[in-house]
Every structure is written in C-alpha cells, then in structure tokens.
Scaffold this motif. Structure first.
Motif, PDB file in Angstrom:
ATOM      1  N   VAL A 357       0.831  -1.203   0.000  1.00 47.61           N
ATOM      2  CA  VAL A 357       0.000   0.000   0.000  1.00 47.61           C
ATOM      3  C   VAL A 357       0.866   1.254   0.000  1.00 47.61           C
ATOM      4  O   VAL A 357       0.670   2.172  -0.810  1.00 47.61           O
ATOM      5  N   TRP A 358       1.819   1.297   0.921  1.00 47.96           N
ATOM      6  CA  TRP A 358       2.687   2.480   0.991  1.00 47.96           C
ATOM      7  C   TRP A 358       3.566   2.602  -0.257  1.00 47.96           C
ATOM      8  O   TRP A 358       3.827   3.711  -0.739  1.00 47.96           O
ATOM      9  N   ARG A 359       4.039   1.462  -0.783  1.00 47.06           N
ATOM     10  CA  ARG A 359       4.878   1.519  -1.981  1.00 47.06           C
ATOM     11  C   ARG A 359       4.110   2.156  -3.144  1.00 47.06           C
ATOM     12  O   ARG A 359       4.635   3.029  -3.849  1.00 47.06           O
ATOM     13  N   GLY A 442      -7.612   0.452   5.220  1.00 53.41           N
ATOM     14  CA  GLY A 442      -8.216   0.810   6.495  1.00 53.41           C
ATOM     15  C   GLY A 442      -7.246   1.181   7.598  1.00 53.41           C
ATOM     16  O   GLY A 442      -7.664   1.666   8.654  1.00 53.41           O
ATOM     17  N   ARG A 443      -5.941   0.982   7.392  1.00 52.12           N
ATOM     18  CA  ARG A 443      -4.963   1.356   8.425  1.00 52.12           C
ATOM     19  C   ARG A 443      -4.796   2.871   8.485  1.00 52.12           C
ATOM     20  O   ARG A 443      -4.936   3.562   7.464  1.00 52.12           O
ATOM     21  N   PRO A 444      -4.442   3.423   9.664  1.00 54.43           N
ATOM     22  CA  PRO A 444      -4.107   4.848   9.729  1.00 54.43           C
ATOM     23  C   PRO A 444      -2.876   5.147   8.884  1.00 54.43           C
ATOM     24  O   PRO A 444      -1.955   4.324   8.787  1.00 54.43           O
ATOM     25  N   ALA A 445      -2.862   6.324   8.272  1.00 55.83           N
ATOM     26  CA  ALA A 445      -1.711   6.741   7.454  1.00 55.83           C
ATOM     27  C   ALA A 445      -0.596   7.205   8.387  1.00 55.83           C
ATOM     28  O   ALA A 445      -0.398   8.407   8.610  1.00 55.83           O
ATOM     29  N   HIS A 446       0.119   6.239   8.928  1.00 58.23           N
ATOM     30  CA  HIS A 446       1.189   6.518   9.896  1.00 58.23           C
ATOM     31  C   HIS A 446       2.534   6.144   9.279  1.00 58.23           C
ATOM     32  O   HIS A 446       2.746   4.999   8.869  1.00 58.23           O
ATOM     33  N   ILE A 447       3.434   7.104   9.207  1.00 63.22           N
ATOM     34  CA  ILE A 447       4.764   6.895   8.614  1.00 63.22           C
ATOM     35  C   ILE A 447       5.805   6.883   9.722  1.00 63.22           C
ATOM     36  O   ILE A 447       5.897   7.833  10.509  1.00 63.22           O
ATOM     37  N   ILE A 448       6.580   5.809   9.769  1.00 63.13           N
ATOM     38  CA  ILE A 448       7.726   5.748  10.686  1.00 63.13           C
ATOM     39  C   ILE A 448       8.962   6.166   9.900  1.00 63.13           C
ATOM     40  O   ILE A 448       9.305   5.553   8.883  1.00 63.13           O
ATOM     41  N   VAL A 449       9.606   7.237  10.355  1.00 66.48           N
ATOM     42  CA  VAL A 449      10.815   7.735   9.706  1.00 66.48           C
ATOM     43  C   VAL A 449      12.027   7.206  10.459  1.00 66.48           C
ATOM     44  O   VAL A 449      12.187   7.446  11.659  1.00 66.48           O
ATOM     45  N   GLU A 450      12.877   6.477   9.753  1.00 67.79           N
ATOM     46  CA  GLU A 450      14.089   5.916  10.362  1.00 67.79           C
ATOM     47  C   GLU A 450      15.217   6.936  10.316  1.00 67.79           C
ATOM     48  O   GLU A 450      15.422   7.613   9.301  1.00 67.79           O
ATOM     49  N   THR A 451      15.946   7.045  11.424  1.00 69.93           N
ATOM     50  CA  THR A 451      17.099   7.936  11.490  1.00 69.93           C
ATOM     51  C   THR A 451      18.317   7.140  11.941  1.00 69.93           C
ATOM     52  O   THR A 451      18.202   6.052  12.489  1.00 69.93           O
ATOM     53  N   HIS A 468       3.424  19.540  11.206  1.00 66.44           N
ATOM     54  CA  HIS A 468       2.965  19.989   9.888  1.00 66.44           C
ATOM     55  C   HIS A 468       2.110  18.920   9.215  1.00 66.44           C
ATOM     56  O   HIS A 468       1.047  19.220   8.656  1.00 66.44           O
ATOM     57  N   TRP A 469       2.573  17.680   9.251  1.00 61.05           N
ATOM     58  CA  TRP A 469       1.860  16.611   8.547  1.00 61.05           C
ATOM     59  C   TRP A 469       0.560  16.218   9.264  1.00 61.05           C
ATOM     60  O   TRP A 469      -0.384  15.736   8.628  1.00 61.05           O
ATOM     61  N   ARG A 470       0.533  16.452  10.571  1.00 62.47           N
ATOM     62  CA  ARG A 470      -0.702  16.148  11.303  1.00 62.47           C
ATOM     63  C   ARG A 470      -1.860  16.982  10.749  1.00 62.47           C
ATOM     64  O   ARG A 470      -3.007  16.541  10.698  1.00 62.47           O
ATOM     65  N   LYS A 471      -1.540  18.186  10.275  1.00 62.46           N
ATOM     66  CA  LYS A 471      -2.578  19.085   9.759  1.00 62.46           C
ATOM     67  C   LYS A 471      -3.134  18.642   8.405  1.00 62.46           C
ATOM     68  O   LYS A 471      -4.162  19.164   7.963  1.00 62.46           O
ATOM     69  N   ILE A 472      -2.462  17.716   7.744  1.00 61.26           N
ATOM     70  CA  ILE A 472      -3.010  17.174   6.489  1.00 61.26           C
ATOM     71  C   ILE A 472      -3.437  15.709   6.675  1.00 61.26           C
ATOM     72  O   ILE A 472      -3.666  14.984   5.706  1.00 61.26           O
ATOM     73  N   GLY A 473      -3.458  15.272   7.944  1.00 59.15           N
ATOM     74  CA  GLY A 473      -3.962  13.936   8.227  1.00 59.15           C
ATOM     75  C   GLY A 473      -2.954  12.827   8.087  1.00 59.15           C
ATOM     76  O   GLY A 473      -3.342  11.664   7.945  1.00 59.15           O
ATOM     77  N   ILE A 474      -1.682  13.158   8.128  1.00 61.41           N
ATOM     78  CA  ILE A 474      -0.631  12.140   8.064  1.00 61.41           C
ATOM     79  C   ILE A 474       0.084  12.100   9.410  1.00 61.41           C
ATOM     80  O   ILE A 474       0.552  13.131   9.914  1.00 61.41           O
ATOM     81  N   SER A 475       0.155  10.915  10.002  1.00 64.89           N
ATOM     82  CA  SER A 475       0.810  10.737  11.298  1.00 64.89           C
ATOM     83  C   SER A 475       2.268  10.334  11.083  1.00 64.89           C
ATOM     84  O   SER A 475       2.580   9.585  10.146  1.00 64.89           O
ATOM     85  N   LEU A 476       3.142  10.838  11.922  1.00 67.44           N
ATOM     86  CA  LEU A 476       4.583  10.563  11.777  1.00 67.44           C
ATOM     87  C   LEU A 476       5.194  10.265  13.135  1.00 67.44           C
ATOM     88  O   LEU A 476       4.850  10.897  14.135  1.00 67.44           O
ATOM     89  N   SER A 477       6.101   9.308  13.159  1.00 75.19           N
ATOM     90  CA  SER A 477       6.960   9.092  14.323  1.00 75.19           C
ATOM     91  C   SER A 477       8.329   8.692  13.810  1.00 75.19           C
ATOM     92  O   SER A 477       8.475   8.255  12.666  1.00 75.19           O
ATOM     93  N   SER A 478       9.354   8.874  14.632  1.00 75.56           N
ATOM     94  CA  SER A 478      10.716   8.549  14.200  1.00 75.56           C
ATOM     95  C   SER A 478      11.259   7.393  15.032  1.00 75.56           C
ATOM     96  O   SER A 478      10.843   7.175  16.175  1.00 75.56           O
ATOM     97  N   ARG A 479      12.201   6.676  14.423  1.00 69.69           N
ATOM     98  CA  ARG A 479      12.814   5.556  15.105  1.00 69.69           C
ATOM     99  C   ARG A 479      14.322   5.577  14.809  1.00 69.69           C
ATOM    100  O   ARG A 479      14.726   5.403  13.665  1.00 69.69           O
ATOM    101  N   PRO A 480      15.147   5.788  15.833  1.00 70.08           N
ATOM    102  CA  PRO A 480      16.601   5.772  15.598  1.00 70.08           C
ATOM    103  C   PRO A 480      17.121   4.345  15.448  1.00 70.08           C
ATOM    104  O   PRO A 480      16.724   3.446  16.183  1.00 70.08           O
ATOM    105  N   THR A 481      17.981   4.164  14.476  1.00 71.83           N
ATOM    106  CA  THR A 481      18.611   2.874  14.220  1.00 71.83           C
ATOM    107  C   THR A 481      20.043   3.142  13.790  1.00 71.83           C
ATOM    108  O   THR A 481      20.323   4.168  13.175  1.00 71.83           O
TER     109      THR A 481
END
Length: 633
Positions: A357-359, A442-451, A468-481
C-alpha cells in the motif's frame, strides 16, 4: 582532437608558478634522521619538478614548518579523514573546481576517451621507493584484472560500455588509458574525495602477492595478519581509504605510524611529499596530526574545552552558540562554512518498501508532492537554523552554474490546502476519530521515519514536520537505528521513509557525473533496490519499473556518452528538472552552516568556504598542507 581540458592541463603544466630554488628548506622534524644519515637531504627527496604552491597567488600566507595538531575522532574508522583532507590526487580540483595536475606533472585528453598521464621525475613514495608507471602496471595487471582479488572483475568506475580500458605503459613516467567510447567523468573520479584507484606501491605490495612471494612466506604473513587467504591479505595490507597499515607507503602529506587498535593515531609528515611553497619550503608546514578517539557525543564539548586544535567532524550547527561562547575562554576561533549538500535534512520515501500500500502511494508523484507542500520550511529555518539556511527543495546551490531558481522552488512552498487536495485526489478521503487519514486497506496513514540517531538537529526538524503533517492527516513518528542497520533494513523493504542529507554534491560542474540524481547506489535510501541493481551490473536488486526513474538512468547513460561540456550541461539540467518535479527526495533547507573550529594561532584556514564530502573533500581543496602555526599569535 584536443579538448578544452587538454589545453587547460597543458597550460597548467607550462605556466605553473615554478622556479629553480637555490635551496629547498626542510622541517627540523627530520633533523635527527638527516644527521644520522637515515634520510637524504630534502632536495634528494623531492621530484625534480615539484609542484609549487604560490601562497600569495592563492590568497594565503607563506608559512613556516612545525607543530602538531590535535583532532578528535569518534572512532578508529575516522582515520579515513586523513587521506580525504590531505587531498593528494593525480588530478585534483582547485577552489573553483577546475581540474589541475597535482601528483601528475601533466596530462592530456583526446576525444574524451584517451588520457595520457605524465608523472614527476624523481617522485617517491613515503618510504623512499620510486613512484613510477610500474605502480600503475602492478595495480592494473596484478590486482584489478586478478579475479582472486577483484572477484567481480575490474573496478566498475573504470568501465565504459561495460568494458575496461586499454592500459599502456609508454615509459617509466608515462601511462595511457584508452576506452572505446568517451569517459567524460574520468578526471572527476580521480579528483574525488574517494578517488578511483589507478596505482599501488608495487615495491611494497609484491611481498603480499602470490605471483611474487613464496607460498611459505605468504602463509607466515597470513597467520601474522589473521587472514585466511593471500587475496584477503593483499586487500588488507593495501587499504588506502582507511590507512590502518602503518607500513603502507603513501603519497599523502601525512602518513599513519600507529597500528590499530589505539586511542590515539599519529600521522607524521611525509618526507617525500611532492609540494613546496614559493620560498622553497617543502610542504606540509605542520609536522603531525594527533587523532584522539573519543565518544562522538562529547566531541563538541571537548572542542569547546580546548581539547582540539582543528575540528569539523562531530560538530553541527546546533553547537555553534556553545562553541562561540568558548572563544572567550580558550584561544579558538569558530568559522561557519556553507554545507554543499542539496538539503541539510532530507526525507526519503522508500519507493522500494515492502508494504504494498505504501509503496504504491510513494510511487505516485501526488503523494510525494503533498508531503513536501505540507512542510513549513520557514518555521524550520527560523527555529532550527536561526533563519540562516535557505528554504529549498533538494537541489543544487546557487554556487553551481547549473542552479536555476525553479529547481529550489519546486513543490517547496508551504501550501497545506494544495497538499490536502492532492491527498483527496489520491482517494485518501476517510479519516479516523483523531483526524488521521485512512489507507485503502483501512490502516491509519502513519509513517515511521528511520534515522541514524546521530543528530539532534534531525530530531528537532522531525518534531516540527510531525506537527505539519498532522494538519493534512498524516501521522509521523521517528525511530533511531544504527546507520548500517537501517540501510540494510531499507534494502530489505522494511523502512518506509528515512531522514538523511540531500544531494551529496550540490555544487556540481557539468563535468561531474550526475549519478546522485538517478538510482545508482545502495546508499540511496529512496530507491536502494534499484540502486544496487545498477551498482552490481544487474546481478542484484531489481531494474527500475517507474518510468521517471528509468528516464533518469537513460539520461545518465546519455551523459556518459557525451563528448562536449555543452552536451553535459543540457543533460544535467534535464535531470535536475525531472528530479525536482518528481520530488524523489523531500528537501527542507540547504546552504546550512557548518562550524569549523581551529586554534587562533593556526593560519591559512579560510574564514568562509564550502563544506562537504564531495567535491571539496571536507577541508581538502583548501590545502591543509598549507595550514601553519604562527608562534607570535
């Protein structure tokens, strides 16, 4: 046909600021060795025609010999900074990114495919052995063409039409490389931060080669160096990019004399270095570099405590105020150089991610454009960069002749209304009770950004992008690796989006390869599977199945076949137009500033300059071999 670059090379050779010196001057660093007869006089250690660096003509001060430089590094692997910064190249860049012979005395280029290289008579490796075309023959015939060492065949950077060059040793000082077709970036490869390798110190390396060494001695050397076969032994002992073998001769300004592991690596001046100043002083001016290993997290603090004499790695713009305060306590100076990347912080949607889906969403240009339009770059610039950076897409800087304002502005305005409209057009119209859009499944549009977890600046930027993205309905969180881990995960399709730098070289000339704009490497996190396909010659990964990505590769191929600078300029502009309109990477700001700290008594460090791996080789094109200590400061 004689090309423009041929003419420039010949002029550089003829009109170099050369003069016959009554006597060359040596550093007292070698006084004891000279007096004991362990080292010849300096005039016997220099080439007959050394490269003369006229400091006054270059806007520098002629200096004097002496002194050690303390530098902090975050780990043993960072000794690789020394050959990058030393910037001794067969052909190198000047500060305007024009090519000039350096280790070479001269070169000629015919039809963009025949390159004749002339060495300096009497030039020697750091151990005193002769530097001749035998070192080029040895690398080509005994290493590059040896399938036990180079299992995949000759290095890919030396192939044209997937075929290697014809290498001819004309005499002990002249070697010629010829290809069936044009090789327009050959000189740029030689001038790069990690240059294409053409030679090895043959007299030293033959002891590790099965053709020149007995099996009994090879077995002893393999055991001593803890390797399983002679080819791995040869590779280990010849490593120039990370100079861990203190016995390996070099042509750099300083040579490593410390075996790993160590908490301090000492690089001392090369007694046979090929450059002198206009007063006949052999360069470098500085005798030693002391690279002290410490934790990356405390490099800025230790620099501000006076523990470094010259520092750039381990520092970032958010350290600037802290470092400037230290100027009142310690004799240090903090300069700000402009970063040469296309974006200081860049979001890279993975077009090869494993989530179907994301691809599919990321491969739709409307999704990439929407995410870019939703970012308030002005707020990020003011909050994270004090307004000193430039809000821009990921593209070339104004310092490049290829810059066009439309590239910087492409889908980079803050326009959440248009971003919302594009997402609606994509069919992402349904939202959950938190206002997050729902994906087609049906999943929430949640993007995990890897750092890579190496920069608090990236974390600060991502916090703002999240809002910023929350205001257009896109959820974001980051994950350090860890950097190496998240690159492998990106290749495996496990990463949705990464944060990294933008274009590595955003100040290109038309003669520099536009590989960063097409899928050509496994470290390009927006399309790593396509990149490794190109890098491996089709043996790994997958061929791009997105028309615009395939078009970028076709343009890159066309660039490789070009024979004029004008052709290359047009191709660059076509690629920049396509890349910026397709928003394959989401740039935020560029022209960000990088702190460069040095002790106040150090001279010839530019107050302002460009900073990056390519094309400046960090400090390299600004000649650290010409930095010197003024004892009166």
């Amino acid at each position: 046909m004689i090309t423009r670059r041929t003419t420039l090379a010949l002029l550089a050779s003829v009109f170099a600021p050369w003069k016959a010196f009554a006597a060359y001057s040596d550093s007292d660093f070698f006084k004891e060795k000279r007096e004991k007869g362990e080292l010849p006089p300096v005039d016997q250690r220099l080439p007959k025609n050394p490269r003369v660096m006229n400091m006054k003509n270059l806007g520098r001060e002629p200096g004097k010999h002496g002194g050690s430089v303390r530098m902090l590094i975050g780990g043993q692997r960072d000794i690789r900074l020394m050959p990058i910064n030393s910037y001794a190249r067969l052909v190198g860049y000047d500060e305007s990114f024009n090519f000039q012979p350096d280790i070479l005395e001269s070169y000629t280029v015919d039809e963009e495919r025949v390159f004749t290289l002339k060495l300096r008579d009497g030039h020697k490796w750091s151990d005193g052995s002769d530097f001749t075309t035998e070192d080029f023959r040895y690398f080509w015939e005994e290493v590059a063409l040896n399938r036990e060492i180079h299992k995949g065949g000759p290095p890919i950077e030396l192939l044209v039409y997937e075929k290697p060059p014809k290498v001819e040793v004309i005499d002990r000082l002249t070697v010629r490389y010829s290809w069936e077709g044009p090789n327009p970036d050959f000189l740029a490869k030689l001038a790069g931060a990690s240059p294409a390798r053409l030679c090895l110190p043959a007299a030293y390396m033959k002891q590790f080669h099965a053709k020149y060494q007995t099996p009994e001695n090879l077995a002893k050397l393999m055991k001593k160096n803890k390797v399983e076969d002679w080819s791995n032994l040869h590779v280990k002992m010849s490593r120039q990019v990370r100079p861990e073998n203190p016995d390996l001769p070099t042509l750099d300004a300083w040579r490593n004399i410390t075996s790993p592991p160590s908490e301090q690596f000492i690089f001392e001046r090369n007694p046979y270095y090929h450059r002198v100043d206009e007063n006949g002083l052999q360069l470098p001016y500085l005798d030693r570099f002391l690279l002290n290993v410490t934790s990356s997290e405390i490099i800025a603090a230790k620099t501000a405590s006076g523990d470094s004499d010259l520092q750039f790695m381990g520092l970032d713009f958010n350290d600037y105020t802290f470092l400037r305060d230290a100027e009142d306590r310690y004799p240090i100076k903090v300069n700000l150089w402009k970063r040469s990347q296309g974006s200081r912080v860049c979001l890279l949607p993975n077009l090869n991610c494993g989530d179907d889906v994301w691809r599919n969403l990321f491969r739709d240009v409307r999704m990439r454009r929407a995410l870019s339009l939703a970012i308030d770059r002005h707020e990020i610039n003011m909050v994270c960069f004090y307004g000193l950076a430039k809000e821009s897409a990921d593209t070339v800087l104004p310092e490049s002749t290829l810059f066009r304002p439309e590239f910087a502005k492409a889908w980079a305005d803050f326009n959440p209304a248009l971003a919302n409209a594009l997402l609606d057009e994509l069919g992402l119209t349904n939202r959950n009770d938190k206002g997050v859009r729902l994906l087609p499944d049906g999943r929430p549009a949640h993007i995990i950004v890897e750092t890579a977890g190496e920069s608090t600046l990236e974390t600060d930027v991502l916090e703002l992008v999240t809002d910023h993205w929350r205001k257009i309905g896109i959820s974001l969180s980051s994950r350090p690796t860890q950097r190496d881990v998240f690159r492998k995960r990106a290749m495996g399709g496990e990463v949705l989006m990464s944060v990294w730098f933008g274009m590595d070289n955003a100040v290109p000339t038309p003669d520099m390869l536009p590989a960063g704009l097409a899928p050509t490497g496994d470290d390009q996190l927006q399309w790593p599977v396509w990149g490794v396909h190109y890098l491996s010659g089709g043996r790994e990964g997958k061929e791009p199945d997105l028309p615009e990505a395939a078009q970028l590769l076709a343009l890159l191929k066309k660039w490789r076949l070009s024979i004029t600078e004008e052709e290359r300029r047009h191709i660059w502009l076509d690629m920049l137009t396509l890349y910026s309109q397709q928003v394959f990477s989401i740039g935020i700001v560029n022209s960000a500033l990088q702190p460069i700290v040095h002790v106040t008594k150090m001279r010839n460090v530019p107050e302002k300059a460009l900073y990056g791996f390519e094309p400046t080789s960090y400090l390299g094109v600004y000649m650290p071999d010409a930095f010197w200590y003024d004892g009166d400061a």
